[in-house]
Design a protein around this motif. Structure first.
Motif, PDB file in Angstrom:
ATOM      1  N   LEU A 197      11.010 -72.047  39.504  1.00 53.10           N
ATOM      2  CA  LEU A 197       9.571 -72.324  39.461  1.00 53.10           C
ATOM      3  C   LEU A 197       8.913 -71.545  38.324  1.00 53.10           C
ATOM      4  N   GLY A 198       9.400 -70.332  38.087  1.00 60.02           N
ATOM      5  CA  GLY A 198       8.888 -69.549  36.967  1.00 60.02           C
ATOM      6  C   GLY A 198       9.178 -70.208  35.633  1.00 60.02           C
ATOM      7  N   ILE A 199      10.371 -70.791  35.495  1.00 60.96           N
ATOM      8  CA  ILE A 199      10.720 -71.478  34.240  1.00 60.96           C
ATOM      9  C   ILE A 199       9.765 -72.632  33.980  1.00 60.96           C
ATOM     10  N   ILE A 200       9.493 -73.428  35.008  1.00 63.40           N
ATOM     11  CA  ILE A 200       8.589 -74.569  34.855  1.00 63.40           C
ATOM     12  C   ILE A 200       7.207 -74.108  34.416  1.00 63.40           C
ATOM     13  N   LEU A 201       6.685 -73.104  35.099  1.00 67.74           N
ATOM     14  CA  LEU A 201       5.338 -72.636  34.772  1.00 67.74           C
ATOM     15  C   LEU A 201       5.300 -71.887  33.449  1.00 67.74           C
ATOM     16  N   GLY A 202       6.351 -71.150  33.134  1.00 66.59           N
ATOM     17  CA  GLY A 202       6.405 -70.474  31.839  1.00 66.59           C
ATOM     18  C   GLY A 202       6.397 -71.470  30.693  1.00 66.59           C
ATOM     19  N   ALA A 203       7.135 -72.561  30.859  1.00 64.60           N
ATOM     20  CA  ALA A 203       7.142 -73.602  29.832  1.00 64.60           C
ATOM     21  C   ALA A 203       5.808 -74.331  29.774  1.00 64.60           C
ATOM     22  N   LEU A 204       5.185 -74.527  30.935  1.00 60.16           N
ATOM     23  CA  LEU A 204       3.876 -75.185  30.971  1.00 60.16           C
ATOM     24  C   LEU A 204       2.844 -74.387  30.181  1.00 60.16           C
ATOM     25  N   VAL A 205       2.782 -73.097  30.420  1.00 54.99           N
ATOM     26  CA  VAL A 205       1.828 -72.251  29.708  1.00 54.99           C
ATOM     27  C   VAL A 205       2.139 -72.242  28.215  1.00 54.99           C
ATOM     28  N   ALA A 206       3.435 -72.132  27.866  1.00 54.87           N
ATOM     29  CA  ALA A 206       3.816 -72.104  26.455  1.00 54.87           C
ATOM     30  C   ALA A 206       3.479 -73.420  25.768  1.00 54.87           C
ATOM     31  N   ALA A 207       3.753 -74.542  26.453  1.00 52.47           N
ATOM     32  CA  ALA A 207       3.464 -75.849  25.859  1.00 52.47           C
ATOM     33  C   ALA A 207       1.971 -76.059  25.685  1.00 52.47           C
ATOM     34  N   ALA A 208       1.191 -75.660  26.689  1.00 45.78           N
ATOM     35  CA  ALA A 208      -0.261 -75.823  26.589  1.00 45.78           C
ATOM     36  C   ALA A 208      -0.836 -74.924  25.504  1.00 45.78           C
ATOM     37  N   ALA A 209      -0.339 -73.706  25.401  1.00 45.25           N
ATOM     38  CA  ALA A 209      -0.816 -72.790  24.360  1.00 45.25           C
ATOM     39  C   ALA A 209      -0.467 -73.307  22.972  1.00 45.25           C
ATOM     40  N   GLY A 210       0.675 -73.993  22.860  1.00 46.80           N
ATOM     41  CA  GLY A 210       1.094 -74.534  21.589  1.00 46.80           C
ATOM     42  C   GLY A 210       0.514 -75.901  21.281  1.00 46.80           C
ATOM     43  N   GLY A 211      -0.276 -76.445  22.209  1.00 46.69           N
ATOM     44  CA  GLY A 211      -0.921 -77.735  21.989  1.00 46.69           C
ATOM     45  C   GLY A 211      -0.019 -78.933  22.116  1.00 46.69           C
ATOM     46  N   SER A 212       1.164 -78.761  22.712  1.00 50.24           N
ATOM     47  CA  SER A 212       2.117 -79.871  22.776  1.00 50.24           C
ATOM     48  C   SER A 212       2.335 -80.411  24.186  1.00 50.24           C
ATOM     49  N   PHE A 213       1.545 -79.948  25.143  1.00 52.36           N
ATOM     50  CA  PHE A 213       1.667 -80.479  26.507  1.00 52.36           C
ATOM     51  C   PHE A 213       1.027 -81.865  26.560  1.00 52.36           C
ATOM     52  N   VAL A 214       1.840 -82.882  26.808  1.00 54.18           N
ATOM     53  CA  VAL A 214       1.359 -84.256  26.855  1.00 54.18           C
ATOM     54  C   VAL A 214       2.065 -84.980  27.984  1.00 54.18           C
ATOM     55  N   ASN A 245      11.436 -78.933  30.209  1.00 56.00           N
ATOM     56  CA  ASN A 245      10.804 -80.186  29.784  1.00 56.00           C
ATOM     57  C   ASN A 245       9.806 -80.696  30.815  1.00 56.00           C
ATOM     58  N   VAL A 246      10.097 -80.497  32.098  1.00 55.52           N
ATOM     59  CA  VAL A 246       9.112 -80.843  33.132  1.00 55.52           C
ATOM     60  C   VAL A 246       7.863 -80.000  32.940  1.00 55.52           C
ATOM     61  N   GLY A 247       8.038 -78.702  32.705  1.00 54.33           N
ATOM     62  CA  GLY A 247       6.891 -77.838  32.439  1.00 54.33           C
ATOM     63  C   GLY A 247       6.146 -78.231  31.189  1.00 54.33           C
ATOM     64  N   GLY A 248       6.871 -78.772  30.199  1.00 54.79           N
ATOM     65  CA  GLY A 248       6.246 -79.173  28.947  1.00 54.79           C
ATOM     66  C   GLY A 248       5.569 -80.524  28.990  1.00 54.79           C
ATOM     67  N   GLY A 249       5.627 -81.209  30.145  1.00 58.07           N
ATOM     68  CA  GLY A 249       4.921 -82.468  30.299  1.00 58.07           C
ATOM     69  C   GLY A 249       5.746 -83.706  30.034  1.00 58.07           C
ATOM     70  N   GLN A 250       7.060 -83.563  29.950  1.00 53.20           N
ATOM     71  CA  GLN A 250       7.913 -84.713  29.681  1.00 53.20           C
ATOM     72  C   GLN A 250       8.113 -85.533  30.953  1.00 53.20           C
ATOM     73  N   THR A 251       7.388 -86.631  31.072  1.00 51.21           N
ATOM     74  CA  THR A 251       7.371 -87.429  32.287  1.00 51.21           C
ATOM     75  C   THR A 251       8.745 -87.976  32.627  1.00 51.21           C
ATOM     76  N   ALA A 252       9.490 -88.427  31.636  1.00 52.31           N
ATOM     77  CA  ALA A 252      10.804 -89.009  31.899  1.00 52.31           C
ATOM     78  C   ALA A 252      11.729 -88.012  32.578  1.00 52.31           C
ATOM     79  N   ILE A 253      11.597 -86.738  32.228  1.00 53.61           N
ATOM     80  CA  ILE A 253      12.485 -85.729  32.786  1.00 53.61           C
ATOM     81  C   ILE A 253      12.144 -85.417  34.244  1.00 53.61           C
TER      82      ILE A 253
END
Length: 419
Positions: free
Chosen positions: A323-340, A154-162
């Motif tokens: 660290l890989g999990i965070i960045l893997g989720a970041l790339v996946a979220a950005a590719a899916g258009g849901s990184f906010v 969730n941190v990688g996906g841009g969830q600020t609260a997390i």
């Protein structure tokens, strides 16, 4: 809903944390580029510092992040759904993941299959520390809005609260390391028991584990039939390659992928997937930099741990994978258009995230692991400690559901259209 579920419309698979599916959105180019650059840069740094084996673990971490994000594979929400409204779909995905992991782990551990390592499962002692720690973790999950793996993706996906949950996680982990010996040496503790140590060996341990998991899965159908939870909405999902790269995945796909990746971790790391030991390391290094004599703590006095504390973070396998999990989720979220990134988070949610994180960090240290190391890794390693952790963490979930409204968090109701 948890903090991330409240902050935006979910993009989940048919059986994801919320059970709602959306069509893929356009990729977020800037976060995608930034994430890709960071992922490559960290991979190069990992190779330079620790060599190819650690780089393999880093890639496995990236894969974990992508799978967790796309499948929205939740531990916190799965237990909350079952306890609150009797929805057992997500917990059945857990049993599938655990069953496949047991099937993969049994021959690997029995034959000692590893690439340059002798694999060992997570088998930890039974004792008061496990009971207290698992309860605190279950309580903290529901207050903090996420588990250990969920916090990272969730941190990688841009969830600020997390992010606040992660901060609390690190603080709690350091506190747990600080008085670790009080719980493990002073409080009553029993032996570390593996089902594979019984006369039946790994074959029998596997049979017993699969039978118990089958009973757990069956019990969720009974609970669902009695409590009649609401149906989960399922709008049409994207098709083909778009769904694989940018859309949502069914929970069963996530379950199979996580089990396979955990087996790969065992082969290359020599132990199952873990998360929270890295939080203790990061926090202890920060405290050490602030002048705290962390090295004198019994937790860090063992030769292997002392070497870890003195060495670089990129030489610590769990840290590299986190660290890989965070960045893997970041790339996946950005590719899916849901990184906010969310600029405004309600104060009560922030407080809950921090408090929940502290409870989880502390609980994970004294209970020999979190929902990944103790629950997933422990059960897959045929450790009775893993089963005890799971039972007590569910009890903590009950308490957490009572505490959620204090922090502005909703509790699913039988009239909700999704849970």
């Amino acid at each position: 809903m948890s903090a991330p579920e409240r902050s935006r419309a979910p993009i989940t698979g048919p059986a994801g944390a919320s059970g709602v599916t959306e069509q893929p959105r356009p990729a977020r180019r800037v976060p995608l580029i930034v994430g890709a650059v960071l992922a490559v840069a960290l991979g190069g740094a990992t190779v330079a510092v620790s060599g190819w084996r650690m780089a393999v673990l880093y890639v496995i971490g990236l894969a974990f992040g992508a799978v967790l994000f796309h499948a929205r594979f939740g531990f916190t929400s799965a237990w909350r759904q079952l306890v609150a409204v009797g929805q057992g779909r997500a917990l059945r995905a857990h049993t599938l993941m655990l069953a496949v992991a047991c099937i993969l782990f049994a021959p690997l551990l029995a034959a000692g299959v590893g690439v340059g390592v002798d694999p060992e499962g997570y088998v930890s002692p039974l004792g008061v520390s496990v009971v207290v720690g698992a309860f605190l973790f279950g309580l903290g999950m529901q207050i903090g809005g996420s588990c250990a793996s969920g916090t990272l993706y969730n941190v990688g996906g841009g969830q600020t609260a997390i992010v606040f949950t992660l901060v609390g996680f690190i603080v709690g982990s350091v506190l747990g390391a600080w008085n670790f010996t009080f719980w493990t040496s002073t409080m009553p503790s029993g032996p570390a028991i593996s089902l594979a140590q019984m006369p039946w060996g790994y074959g029998g341990a596997l049979a017993v584990s699969l039978a118990v998991l089958g009973l757990v899965a069956a019990s969720t159908f009974v609970i669902t039939r009695r409590r009649q939870p609401p149906e989960v909405g399922r709008p049409p999902a994207a098709k083909g390659l778009a769904r694989i790269v940018r859309g949502s995945w069914p929970l069963w796909v996530g379950a199979l992928a996580l089990a396979g990746l955990n087996a790969l971790t065992l082969v290359f790391k020599g132990s199952p997937w873990g998360i929270t030991s890295a939080f203790a390391l990061w926090g202890s290094k920060i405290a050490q930099g602030a002048g705290v004599d962390v090295a004198s703590w019994p937790y860090w006095s063992a030769p292997e741990k002392a070497e870890t504390l003195a060495g670089p973070v990129l030489a610590h396998a769990t840290s590299v994978m986190d660290l890989g999990i965070i960045l893997g989720a970041l790339v996946a979220a950005a590719a899916g258009g849901s990184f906010v990134l969310h600029r405004k988070v309600p104060p009560r949610v922030v407080l809950g995230a921090i408090v929940g994180g502290i409870l989880m960090g502390y609980g994970a240290r004294i209970a020999y692991g979190c929902n990944i190391g103790a629950y997933f890794g422990g059960i897959a390693s045929f450790s009775l400690h893993g089963w005890l952790w799971a039972l007590v963490a569910i009890a903590g979930t009950y308490a957490g559901l009572k505490a959620r409204p204090l922090f502005g968090l909703a509790v699913p109701k039988s009239t909700d259209s999704s849970c």
